[in-house]
Write a protein that holds these residues in place. Sequence first.
Motif, PDB file in Angstrom:
ATOM      1  N   ARG A 102       1.095  -4.124  -2.078  1.00 14.01           N
ATOM      2  CA  ARG A 102       0.808  -2.925  -1.283  1.00 14.01           C
ATOM      3  C   ARG A 102       1.516  -2.996   0.075  1.00 14.01           C
ATOM      4  O   ARG A 102       2.118  -2.026   0.535  1.00 14.01           O
ATOM      5  CB  ARG A 102      -0.695  -2.789  -1.045  1.00 14.01           C
ATOM      6  CG  ARG A 102      -1.507  -2.306  -2.258  1.00 14.01           C
ATOM      7  CD  ARG A 102      -2.988  -2.334  -1.908  1.00 14.01           C
ATOM      8  NE  ARG A 102      -3.831  -1.875  -3.000  1.00 14.01           N
ATOM      9  CZ  ARG A 102      -4.275  -0.615  -3.136  1.00 14.01           C
ATOM     10  NH1 ARG A 102      -3.951   0.294  -2.234  1.00 14.01           N
ATOM     11  NH2 ARG A 102      -5.041  -0.282  -4.165  1.00 14.01           N
ATOM     12  N   LYS A 195      -6.869   0.881  11.434  1.00 16.05           N
ATOM     13  CA  LYS A 195      -6.662   2.220  10.883  1.00 16.05           C
ATOM     14  C   LYS A 195      -6.266   3.233  11.950  1.00 16.05           C
ATOM     15  O   LYS A 195      -5.727   4.299  11.643  1.00 16.05           O
ATOM     16  CB  LYS A 195      -7.934   2.702  10.166  1.00 16.05           C
ATOM     17  CG  LYS A 195      -8.231   1.934   8.886  1.00 16.05           C
ATOM     18  CD  LYS A 195      -9.446   2.506   8.170  1.00 16.05           C
ATOM     19  CE  LYS A 195      -9.715   1.763   6.868  1.00 16.05           C
ATOM     20  NZ  LYS A 195     -10.904   2.303   6.151  1.00 16.05           N
ATOM     21  N   ASP A 207      -4.604   1.601   7.224  1.00 20.03           N
ATOM     22  CA  ASP A 207      -4.738   2.885   6.524  1.00 20.03           C
ATOM     23  C   ASP A 207      -3.626   3.070   5.488  1.00 20.03           C
ATOM     24  O   ASP A 207      -3.847   3.600   4.400  1.00 20.03           O
ATOM     25  CB  ASP A 207      -4.733   4.047   7.525  1.00 20.03           C
ATOM     26  CG  ASP A 207      -3.528   4.021   8.450  1.00 20.03           C
ATOM     27  OD1 ASP A 207      -3.104   2.909   8.829  1.00 20.03           O
ATOM     28  OD2 ASP A 207      -3.002   5.096   8.803  1.00 20.03           O
ATOM     29  N   LYS A 208      -2.433   2.603   5.818  1.00 19.40           N
ATOM     30  CA  LYS A 208      -1.286   2.761   4.916  1.00 19.40           C
ATOM     31  C   LYS A 208      -1.372   1.800   3.724  1.00 19.40           C
ATOM     32  O   LYS A 208      -0.915   2.123   2.630  1.00 19.40           O
ATOM     33  CB  LYS A 208       0.022   2.565   5.694  1.00 19.40           C
ATOM     34  CG  LYS A 208       0.229   3.626   6.780  1.00 19.40           C
ATOM     35  CD  LYS A 208       1.464   3.348   7.604  1.00 19.40           C
ATOM     36  CE  LYS A 208       1.639   4.396   8.687  1.00 19.40           C
ATOM     37  NZ  LYS A 208       0.520   4.418   9.671  1.00 19.40           N
ATOM     38  N   GLU A 210      -4.153   0.894   2.232  1.00 16.20           N
ATOM     39  CA  GLU A 210      -5.130   1.471   1.302  1.00 16.20           C
ATOM     40  C   GLU A 210      -4.534   2.590   0.456  1.00 16.20           C
ATOM     41  O   GLU A 210      -4.955   2.820  -0.677  1.00 16.20           O
ATOM     42  CB  GLU A 210      -6.342   1.972   2.086  1.00 16.20           C
ATOM     43  CG  GLU A 210      -7.156   0.834   2.699  1.00 16.20           C
ATOM     44  CD  GLU A 210      -8.329   1.323   3.529  1.00 16.20           C
ATOM     45  OE1 GLU A 210      -8.509   2.559   3.625  1.00 16.20           O
ATOM     46  OE2 GLU A 210      -9.060   0.485   4.077  1.00 16.20           O
ATOM     47  N   ALA A 211      -3.536   3.283   1.009  1.00 18.00           N
ATOM     48  CA  ALA A 211      -2.921   4.409   0.296  1.00 18.00           C
ATOM     49  C   ALA A 211      -1.704   4.000  -0.530  1.00 18.00           C
ATOM     50  O   ALA A 211      -1.169   4.800  -1.303  1.00 18.00           O
ATOM     51  CB  ALA A 211      -2.512   5.489   1.301  1.00 18.00           C
TER      52      ALA A 211
END
Length: 621
Positions: A102, A195, A207-208, A210-211
């Motif tokens: 990720r 985040k 935050d990035k 997690e996406a």
Amino acid sequence: MSGWDELYPLPMLPAWVPGAAAGIVSLHLIQKLLFPYFWADLRYLLKVLLCGLRVEMYRLQGRIVTVLDKFVKLAEKQPHKPFLIYEGKVHTYQDVDRRSNRIAQVFLHHGALKKGDTVALLMGNEPDFIHVWFGLAKLGCVVAFLNFNVRSRSLLHCVSSCEPKMLIVGADLLGTLEEILPNLQKDVSVWIMTKDSTFPSVHTLLDKIEAASEDPVPVNRHSANNLKSSVLYIFTSGTTGLPKAAVISHMQVLKGAAGLWAFGATAEDIIYITLPLYHSAASLLGIGGCIELGATCVLKKKFSASQFWSDCKKYNVTVIQYIGELCRYLCSQPVVTVGNGVRNDVWREFLDRFGAVKICEFYGATEGNICFMNHTGKIGSVGRTNFFYKLFFPFDLIKYDFQKDEPIRNKDGWCERVKKGEAGLLISKVNAKNPFFGYAGNKRHTEKKLLCEVFKKGDVYLNTGDLMVQDHENFLYFWDRIGDTFRWKGENVATTEVSDVIVMLDFIQEANVYGVSVPDHEGKAGMASLILKQNTSLDLGQMYKQVVTYLPSYACPLFLRVQEKMEMTGTFKQQKFRLVDEGFNPSTITDPLYFLDNSKKAYVLLTKEVHEMILSGKMKL
């Protein structure tokens, strides 16, 4: 009975058998007497050869297999086996692989990083340190591990010396980032493990992540073409002051990762790591060692003596990593280790207190090209050498002039070896098999570490900066550091860096920093001899504020000595030897002495009573 013997006579042994048996017994006794470590040496040497042969086989097959490649294979082979255990949470090999994917995907799409770019990492011990490290490695980036204890000017120096395209900062180190952000190079992209952000022009990472996708990035992004290519920068504090970025190659990572295996650890072991991950001991020997074995690692945020044994019991720990200080802390508690820097007395007390623990002491330096391993368990020794080991890893101990702070050369200009039992400077031959990769962005410091024309024309040796003793059984013992560096709390303290911070105060004319021995403590505690400017007085409040703001905690001088005149050597260097010998005893020193009392967060007068409390261990250092 005699009739039975006549029917079935016992076979007669050939005449040569008793002689052969006697010969074998004699040889065994001679070996035990004259060569008691023969089999232990042979086993260790075979392991070293096996490790080298494995790498050579990969090379002949046209394959370069790195520690990262091994980790990815393990994530496929044993996806559900725990790789990391942190604060009770289990992270399997598959979990770590996917989260690092990720992170690689985030920077593939948002970071504009190219293969070979450098990224500086400022994080404490936590799983995301490893996720970010592996994620960046999957993009073919060189990762620079920053020491989170280093602050302000020194930290800026570290960042600039490795010329990173990006700086990634942990959520608990935003205060440190705030100190350096105004003076950070504008072309360095800054990312923080949160985040949201209150800093201008600082990117958020959590935050990035997690996406992002868990899909692996193309293998060609991280595939290595040469085991000698750079993969990490690990900062070391040397004799020249500010930290230097030691260049770590794939080959050095592989060698470090083989350490636990060489000491006999297996895939079933559970390794307990409390040392900071920015250190090569934790990252290469610890994390890399787990990967080499396919084992499990229990990672701690920081070392806690009170939690240590309960953690070992809770997680069924079988291997602990140590530095000398860590063992002393454990011996202070009421109640198979691998590491370096433990004193003889602490080693003995550790065994007396905790029983049959196999202690595996070793010697190595982050940027060095030589390593010793105490494969026999001889108390106090950092390792053992022999004729065959020196064939593969040539080294020598040479005579050293402590006053001139340089190796002694004879009338013909050559260095001279010390006799067995004498302390000498450890030097290691630099050649194609044992290269020295030097320091990033600092050619002068790289060249300064090399000694040329040592024993013959054209030879080159690495100056380790360490004094060692080799006894008559070929065991090696660490003796001391040379130059302007000493060790405290498991860290190298560069005296020039500390001096530079102190002389920034407007009432200080000159500062001479050195290390002094404290009974029952590993290494040496920092002490500063001060010369005040004319018509000024010592402001202890300002002094305390200065050192705790600009220095790591382990580098803050514990003792101050105010002198009227600074003693110099014949070559106009600050004289340290007499000061070191005199120590910090107010009964024998007439100069004013002060002590850094952490409980009061201030420097206080060092009285005889305080001195006694320090020696008795009642005053915590």
